[in-house]
Design a protein around this motif. Structure first.
Motif, short mmCIF file in Angstrom:
data_model
loop_
_atom_site.label_atom_id
_atom_site.label_comp_id
_atom_site.label_asym_id
_atom_site.label_seq_id
_atom_site.Cartn_x
_atom_site.Cartn_y
_atom_site.Cartn_z
N SER A 1 21.61 -0.60 -16.83
CA SER A 1 22.00 0.81 -17.00
C SER A 1 20.99 1.60 -17.81
O SER A 1 21.04 2.83 -17.81
CB SER A 1 23.37 0.89 -17.70
OG SER A 1 23.27 0.45 -19.05
N GLN A 2 20.09 0.88 -18.51
CA GLN A 2 19.13 1.51 -19.43
C GLN A 2 19.87 2.35 -20.47
O GLN A 2 19.45 3.45 -20.84
CB GLN A 2 18.11 2.33 -18.66
CG GLN A 2 17.26 1.47 -17.72
CD GLN A 2 16.26 2.25 -16.91
OE1 GLN A 2 16.59 3.33 -16.41
NE2 GLN A 2 15.05 1.73 -16.77
N LEU B 1 17.07 4.21 -11.66
CA LEU B 1 18.13 5.01 -11.04
C LEU B 1 17.59 5.79 -9.84
O LEU B 1 18.25 5.86 -8.79
CB LEU B 1 18.73 5.98 -12.08
CG LEU B 1 20.07 6.61 -11.68
CD1 LEU B 1 21.15 5.55 -11.51
CD2 LEU B 1 20.50 7.64 -12.72
N GLU B 2 16.37 6.31 -9.97
CA GLU B 2 15.77 7.03 -8.87
C GLU B 2 15.33 6.08 -7.73
O GLU B 2 15.25 6.50 -6.58
CB GLU B 2 14.55 7.81 -9.36
CG GLU B 2 14.90 8.99 -10.25
CD GLU B 2 15.15 8.59 -11.70
OE1 GLU B 2 15.10 7.38 -12.00
OE2 GLU B 2 15.39 9.49 -12.52
N HIS B 3 15.08 4.83 -8.07
CA HIS B 3 14.61 3.88 -7.07
C HIS B 3 15.74 3.21 -6.27
O HIS B 3 15.46 2.52 -5.29
CB HIS B 3 13.79 2.76 -7.75
CG HIS B 3 12.49 3.24 -8.31
ND1 HIS B 3 11.75 2.49 -9.22
CD2 HIS B 3 11.77 4.37 -8.09
CE1 HIS B 3 10.65 3.15 -9.54
NE2 HIS B 3 10.65 4.28 -8.88
N ARG B 4 16.97 3.39 -6.70
CA ARG B 4 18.08 2.67 -6.05
C ARG B 4 18.23 3.09 -4.60
O ARG B 4 18.19 4.27 -4.27
CB ARG B 4 19.39 2.91 -6.80
CG ARG B 4 19.42 2.34 -8.20
CD ARG B 4 20.83 2.42 -8.79
NE ARG B 4 21.71 1.41 -8.22
CZ ARG B 4 21.82 0.18 -8.69
NH1 ARG B 4 21.13 -0.21 -9.73
NH2 ARG B 4 22.64 -0.67 -8.10
N ARG B 5 18.41 2.10 -3.73
CA ARG B 5 18.60 2.34 -2.29
C ARG B 5 19.99 1.93 -1.82
O ARG B 5 20.43 2.32 -0.75
CB ARG B 5 17.54 1.58 -1.50
CG ARG B 5 16.12 2.10 -1.75
CD ARG B 5 15.95 3.52 -1.24
NE ARG B 5 14.64 4.07 -1.52
CZ ARG B 5 14.33 4.80 -2.60
NH1 ARG B 5 15.28 5.08 -3.49
NH2 ARG B 5 13.12 5.26 -2.79
N LEU B 6 20.66 1.12 -2.59
CA LEU B 6 22.03 0.69 -2.26
C LEU B 6 22.96 1.12 -3.38
O LEU B 6 22.58 1.16 -4.54
CB LEU B 6 22.08 -0.83 -2.08
CG LEU B 6 21.19 -1.41 -0.97
CD1 LEU B 6 21.24 -2.92 -1.00
CD2 LEU B 6 21.62 -0.89 0.40
N ALA B 7 24.19 1.37 -3.03
CA ALA B 7 25.22 1.77 -4.01
C ALA B 7 24.77 3.00 -4.77
O ALA B 7 24.74 3.04 -5.96
CB ALA B 7 25.53 0.63 -4.96
#
Length: 275
Positions: free
Chosen positions: A204-205, A269-275
């Protein structure tokens, strides 16, 4: 912002638990001058069975109204010390059942957050001991965040930590720090406690702030143990403050510049591709 996590060894005597919390808060304030204190899960009651929980439960008031002994204690501490108080969780008497509920008060004594534990602890431990939180408690349905000292905090309780999607959802709502008051069992805690909390921090950072209960308590004639090791982890996953065994507290400073740097250099967070 300086935050102290309190580590208690509460039992089923509610007035004694409140007195213990008062002593710990006074000690932390004198030694470390925190701007927020955080208590463990169900710090007004641990053990003693359904009757003890019923005796410790409180009907929570409408904002601004008068509450029970624990509610008013938390409000009094916040107002008297001029700090934010994250009240771990207490047993809320709802309509027909209990809820495991967090309360947060600002330095004026105003309630600013209320969160009901979403994930209920229905498991069988490695030693064969069964836990059925849903037999007594209802589950919450809503995510909760609040602002204190310029920092956005998210609320979770204990078993919630095993569900990373909740922490990601809080991050998406702006959380920079996530609170995890707990009564983590000794058998699971020795293997999973720090690993899970550090993982939630890394994913979550966010800063992870986990006040926990420590030691033994009686439950319907049998002795049970909780792990303790209250801690604060930074957004990189480093444990920056931690309690040893026994009653006490640990204090850490939440550095927003560190949070921003971690998120800038690894923008997951910007890199997420799923969910």
């Amino acid at each position: 912002m300086r935050v102290s996590v309190l580590q208690m060894n509460q039992g089923s005597d509610k007035p004694a638990n409140i007195a213990q919390a008062r002593r710990l808060i006074e000690g932390a304030l004198e030694a470390d001058r925190p701007q927020m204190v955080s208590l463990p899960e169900t710090w007004t009651n641990l053990g003693g069975g359904r009757e003890a929980r019923a005796a410790a439960a409180e009907v929570l008031p409408e904002p601004g109204g008068a509450g029970g002994a624990a509610y008013e204690f938390l409000r009094e501490v916040a107002r008297g010390a001029g700090i934010h108080v994250h009240g771990g969780s207490i047993i809320e008497q709802g309509e027909g059942r209990f809820f495991n509920t967090t309360l947060v008060f600002d330095p004026t004594g105003r309630e600013i957050a209320r969160y009901r534990k979403i994930h209920l602890f229905d498991i069988t431990g490695p030693d064969g001991t069964g836990y059925r939180e849903s037999a007594l408690y209802g589950g919450g349905e809503s995510l909760v965040t609040f602002e204190a000292g310029g920092v956005t905090f998210g609320c979770t309780i204990c078993y919630d930590m095993r569900f990373p999607e909740q922490y990601l959802a809080l991050r998406r709502r702006g959380a920079e720090a996530i609170l995890v008051p707990s009564n983590f069992t000794l058998m699971t805690g020795k293997d999973h406690w720090e690993v899970l909390l550090r993982a939630r921090a890394i994913e979550s950072q966010c800063w992870i702030i986990a006040a926990a209960s420590h030691g033994s308590y009686e439950e319907r004639g049998a002795m049970r143990q909780v792990y303790g090791h209250s801690l604060v982890a930074d957004p990189w996953g480093h444990v920056v403050a931690k309690c040893s065994d026994g009653i006490g507290w640990a204090t850490a400073r939440l550095d927003r510049a560190l949070t921003a740097r971690v998120r800038r250099d690894m923008p997951v967070l910007e890199h997420r591709r799923l969910a």
